[in-house]
Write a protein that holds these residues in place. Sequence first.
Motif, PDB file in Angstrom:
ATOM      1  N   ILE A 292      52.904  58.494  27.393  1.00  0.00           N
ATOM      2  CA  ILE A 292      51.548  58.877  28.078  1.00  0.00           C
ATOM      3  C   ILE A 292      51.234  60.214  27.504  1.00  0.00           C
ATOM      4  O   ILE A 292      52.002  61.137  27.661  1.00  0.00           O
ATOM      5  CB  ILE A 292      51.235  58.554  29.502  1.00  0.00           C
ATOM      6  N   ALA A 293      50.029  60.332  27.061  1.00  0.00           N
ATOM      7  CA  ALA A 293      49.617  61.505  26.368  1.00  0.00           C
ATOM      8  C   ALA A 293      48.123  61.653  26.674  1.00  0.00           C
ATOM      9  O   ALA A 293      47.563  60.886  26.516  1.00  0.00           O
ATOM     10  CB  ALA A 293      50.123  61.688  24.760  1.00  0.00           C
ATOM     11  N   GLY A 294      47.872  63.101  26.643  1.00  0.00           N
ATOM     12  CA  GLY A 294      46.640  63.291  26.764  1.00  0.00           C
ATOM     13  C   GLY A 294      46.114  64.842  26.775  1.00  0.00           C
ATOM     14  O   GLY A 294      47.299  65.395  27.382  1.00  0.00           O
ATOM     15  N   PRO A 295      45.028  65.290  26.812  1.00  0.00           N
ATOM     16  CA  PRO A 295      44.865  66.831  26.855  1.00  0.00           C
ATOM     17  C   PRO A 295      45.000  67.267  27.916  1.00  0.00           C
ATOM     18  O   PRO A 295      45.146  66.354  29.254  1.00  0.00           O
ATOM     19  CB  PRO A 295      43.494  66.940  26.322  1.00  0.00           C
ATOM     20  N   SER A 296      44.978  68.541  28.271  1.00  0.00           N
ATOM     21  CA  SER A 296      44.940  69.319  29.601  1.00  0.00           C
ATOM     22  C   SER A 296      43.893  68.565  30.819  1.00  0.00           C
ATOM     23  O   SER A 296      42.773  68.501  30.463  1.00  0.00           O
ATOM     24  CB  SER A 296      44.886  70.847  29.483  1.00  0.00           C
ATOM     25  N   SER A 297      44.427  68.519  31.912  1.00  0.00           N
ATOM     26  CA  SER A 297      43.760  67.921  32.957  1.00  0.00           C
ATOM     27  C   SER A 297      43.070  66.644  32.791  1.00  0.00           C
ATOM     28  O   SER A 297      41.990  66.108  33.378  1.00  0.00           O
ATOM     29  CB  SER A 297      42.662  68.991  33.227  1.00  0.00           C
ATOM     30  N   SER A 298      43.538  65.755  31.755  1.00  0.00           N
ATOM     31  CA  SER A 298      43.124  64.335  31.824  1.00  0.00           C
ATOM     32  C   SER A 298      43.890  63.696  32.698  1.00  0.00           C
ATOM     33  O   SER A 298      43.325  62.310  32.879  1.00  0.00           O
ATOM     34  CB  SER A 298      43.556  63.866  30.474  1.00  0.00           C
ATOM     35  N   TYR A 343      55.244  76.929  24.222  1.00  0.00           N
ATOM     36  CA  TYR A 343      55.714  75.853  24.860  1.00  0.00           C
ATOM     37  C   TYR A 343      55.096  74.601  24.523  1.00  0.00           C
ATOM     38  O   TYR A 343      55.540  73.720  25.058  1.00  0.00           O
ATOM     39  CB  TYR A 343      55.796  76.016  26.404  1.00  0.00           C
ATOM     40  N   GLU A 344      53.993  74.603  23.760  1.00  0.00           N
ATOM     41  CA  GLU A 344      53.339  73.264  23.320  1.00  0.00           C
ATOM     42  C   GLU A 344      53.606  72.716  21.986  1.00  0.00           C
ATOM     43  O   GLU A 344      53.119  71.741  21.818  1.00  0.00           O
ATOM     44  CB  GLU A 344      51.777  73.654  23.357  1.00  0.00           C
ATOM     45  N   CYS A 345      54.544  73.554  21.139  1.00  0.00           N
ATOM     46  CA  CYS A 345      54.888  72.971  20.065  1.00  0.00           C
ATOM     47  C   CYS A 345      55.862  71.685  20.255  1.00  0.00           C
ATOM     48  O   CYS A 345      56.559  71.973  21.301  1.00  0.00           O
ATOM     49  CB  CYS A 345      55.255  73.928  19.091  1.00  0.00           C
ATOM     50  N   LEU A 346      55.992  70.905  19.128  1.00  0.00           N
ATOM     51  CA  LEU A 346      57.083  69.807  19.583  1.00  0.00           C
ATOM     52  C   LEU A 346      58.505  70.340  19.402  1.00  0.00           C
ATOM     53  O   LEU A 346      59.330  69.923  20.138  1.00  0.00           O
ATOM     54  CB  LEU A 346      56.920  68.730  18.197  1.00  0.00           C
ATOM     55  N   GLU A 347      58.803  71.357  18.796  1.00  0.00           N
ATOM     56  CA  GLU A 347      60.113  72.090  18.626  1.00  0.00           C
ATOM     57  C   GLU A 347      60.435  72.652  19.792  1.00  0.00           C
ATOM     58  O   GLU A 347      61.465  73.203  20.211  1.00  0.00           O
ATOM     59  CB  GLU A 347      60.018  73.219  17.651  1.00  0.00           C
ATOM     60  N   ASN A 466      43.126  79.031  24.231  1.00  0.00           N
ATOM     61  CA  ASN A 466      44.730  78.600  23.532  1.00  0.00           C
ATOM     62  C   ASN A 466      44.925  77.178  23.903  1.00  0.00           C
ATOM     63  O   ASN A 466      45.774  76.437  23.253  1.00  0.00           O
ATOM     64  CB  ASN A 466      45.537  79.663  24.209  1.00  0.00           C
ATOM     65  N   VAL A 467      44.558  76.741  25.043  1.00  0.00           N
ATOM     66  CA  VAL A 467      44.941  75.373  25.599  1.00  0.00           C
ATOM     67  C   VAL A 467      44.233  74.260  24.609  1.00  0.00           C
ATOM     68  O   VAL A 467      44.632  73.393  24.149  1.00  0.00           O
ATOM     69  CB  VAL A 467      44.427  75.014  27.114  1.00  0.00           C
ATOM     70  N   GLN A 468      43.038  74.756  24.423  1.00  0.00           N
ATOM     71  CA  GLN A 468      42.202  73.693  23.408  1.00  0.00           C
ATOM     72  C   GLN A 468      42.966  73.882  21.914  1.00  0.00           C
ATOM     73  O   GLN A 468      42.852  72.981  21.145  1.00  0.00           O
ATOM     74  CB  GLN A 468      40.902  74.203  23.469  1.00  0.00           C
ATOM     75  N   LYS A 469      43.330  74.860  21.549  1.00  0.00           N
ATOM     76  CA  LYS A 469      44.059  75.128  20.304  1.00  0.00           C
ATOM     77  C   LYS A 469      45.177  74.156  20.220  1.00  0.00           C
ATOM     78  O   LYS A 469      45.295  73.621  19.188  1.00  0.00           O
ATOM     79  CB  LYS A 469      44.369  76.484  20.116  1.00  0.00           C
ATOM     80  N   GLY A 470      46.061  74.176  21.319  1.00  0.00           N
ATOM     81  CA  GLY A 470      47.174  73.204  21.113  1.00  0.00           C
ATOM     82  C   GLY A 470      46.887  72.010  21.225  1.00  0.00           C
ATOM     83  O   GLY A 470      47.362  71.103  20.525  1.00  0.00           O
ATOM     84  N   GLU A 471      45.702  71.518  21.811  1.00  0.00           N
ATOM     85  CA  GLU A 471      45.582  70.068  22.128  1.00  0.00           C
ATOM     86  C   GLU A 471      44.879  69.683  20.482  1.00  0.00           C
ATOM     87  O   GLU A 471      45.228  68.620  19.989  1.00  0.00           O
ATOM     88  CB  GLU A 471      43.876  69.798  22.820  1.00  0.00           C
TER      89      GLU A 471
END
Length: 553
Positions: A292-298, A343-347, A466-471
């Motif tokens: 399950i994946a989705g953007p912040s606060s989904s 902390y948002e990159c796959l690596e 920054n959150v949106q940039k990660g999304e």
Amino acid sequence: MQESTLSVSFPSGKNLIVPYGTPINSLLAEFNEEREHILAVRVNNEVNPLDKRLEINSNLKPVLDNSKDGALVYRRSLCLLLAAASHKLFPASRLLCGHSLGYGYYYTLETGRPVSQEEIASLEKEMHAIVMSNLPINTQFLSYAEAVQLFEGLGLVETRKQLNYFCPPRVRINSIDGFSDLYFGPLVPSTGFLKVFSLMSYGKGFLLRFPKSSDPAVLPEFKDQPKLFEIYSRYKEWGKRIGVTSAASLNKLVNERKVNDFVEITELFQQKQFASIADKIAKSGKVRVILIAGPSSSGKTTSAKKLALELEAIGYQPKVISLDCYYVGRDRNPKDENGNYDYECLEALDIPLINENLLDLFDGREVTIPSYNFASGERYYEDKNKMYLDSNDILIMEGIHGLNDKLTPRITRELKFKIYLSALTQLNLDDHNRISTSDNRLIRRIVRDAQFRGKSAADTISMWPNVQKGEQEHIFPFQNNANAILNTALDYELAVLKVYAEPLLRCVNPMQQEYSEACRLLSFLNNFSPIAPTAVPPRSIIREFIGGSAFHY
């Protein structure tokens, strides 16, 4: 006593003494930027149109076309341009704005038939003609009675209905060449600013396409999102069937004390979607892990728990794992271009360990799922986190990278079922003003961060870009990889979140950079009559943000 002069400061450090009532557009030469790129101006951190007259000592900053605020001004103005062209060409047909799709907004005409290529071409031609004429976009105030009469005459049905529940003594109106409408924010001063756009046939309507904020002179390549559009269309049709498609129709239910039934209907309709996905998983017969994946606060956490209940009801024993457990640790975590931990990159996740644990579980071996200490930045293990999968057990893993195949490269496709979450309300504010999915999620996050993380509204707003940039980098590109899309928005939720969000947003003061966004969100929330939080069921996704959930997090 009114002062005859005002002090005005600029980003360069320059200060001027100007007469009281000086229009902002007479001071644009004091900025270093070219005038054509200035779409509005921040006055003491509040975004104002260029025809605003100064009435207090002010600190001025330009709002440029390559900024987020500038993009909002540009897109809002484009919507008015389209509405004016549509009214001129098709005065008997209501133009209806829908959701965003890529860098564009989806529109239809309420004619009961698809919009033809010829109609779209004529609309675009008329819009370009209005742009070439560089007509002024005027703002004026009408009395309440005059505004009611105007909207009735123009056939702006939902805007007129909203005036039954939003009743100011004077109403701000925006106008182009004899057409008037109502928009909730500043617009560009004239149509000559609106050169970059296109109309593109899509579905039964068309897309009004616009540029990215980072590159305001170019239209980006269109990237289709057919699954997301299908979900939106399904919800829009549902809204029409039950007769709730706008803020005004929701406010009517609140006013008539019928909103509790609507809350229950909305929750039941959403729960049916969870049940449908659970049935789809069961029919596959091979799925061992649900991602399950989705953007912040989904609503990822609550969605995982609600889906688990539906799976239990048909005989599965779900076990939930958060991908946050698999952070590599601060000593190995990559950093971004500013030297901060990313902390948002796959690596940032231990991909080999994730795949090793999954394969062991699928082969019947017991594993210990790691835990992560966010304070120390270290991984640790506890015996209570030992896990084993029986034949009817199924894993649910939630996290931002769930749809990316690079997360689980060693797991074969038939063993995985991917779910994308989107908080996509089918409501509009009115015919021409849409409700942004991003705004919906930001308000959710403002409320949650204040309730559970001790953060102010300004704190949450400041980190949102920054959150949106990660999304944009890690979530949205993989939407079409999903086996199913689940809409986590509830059409009554903004009226509940308003109760919590408004006091928080009012605490953002004009000396803070976040003030303009707080003002915009307050103006947006003003369109909703409040709904008491007691109306929210204990297992609703909304409880993840306001508290009081029957689930344990």
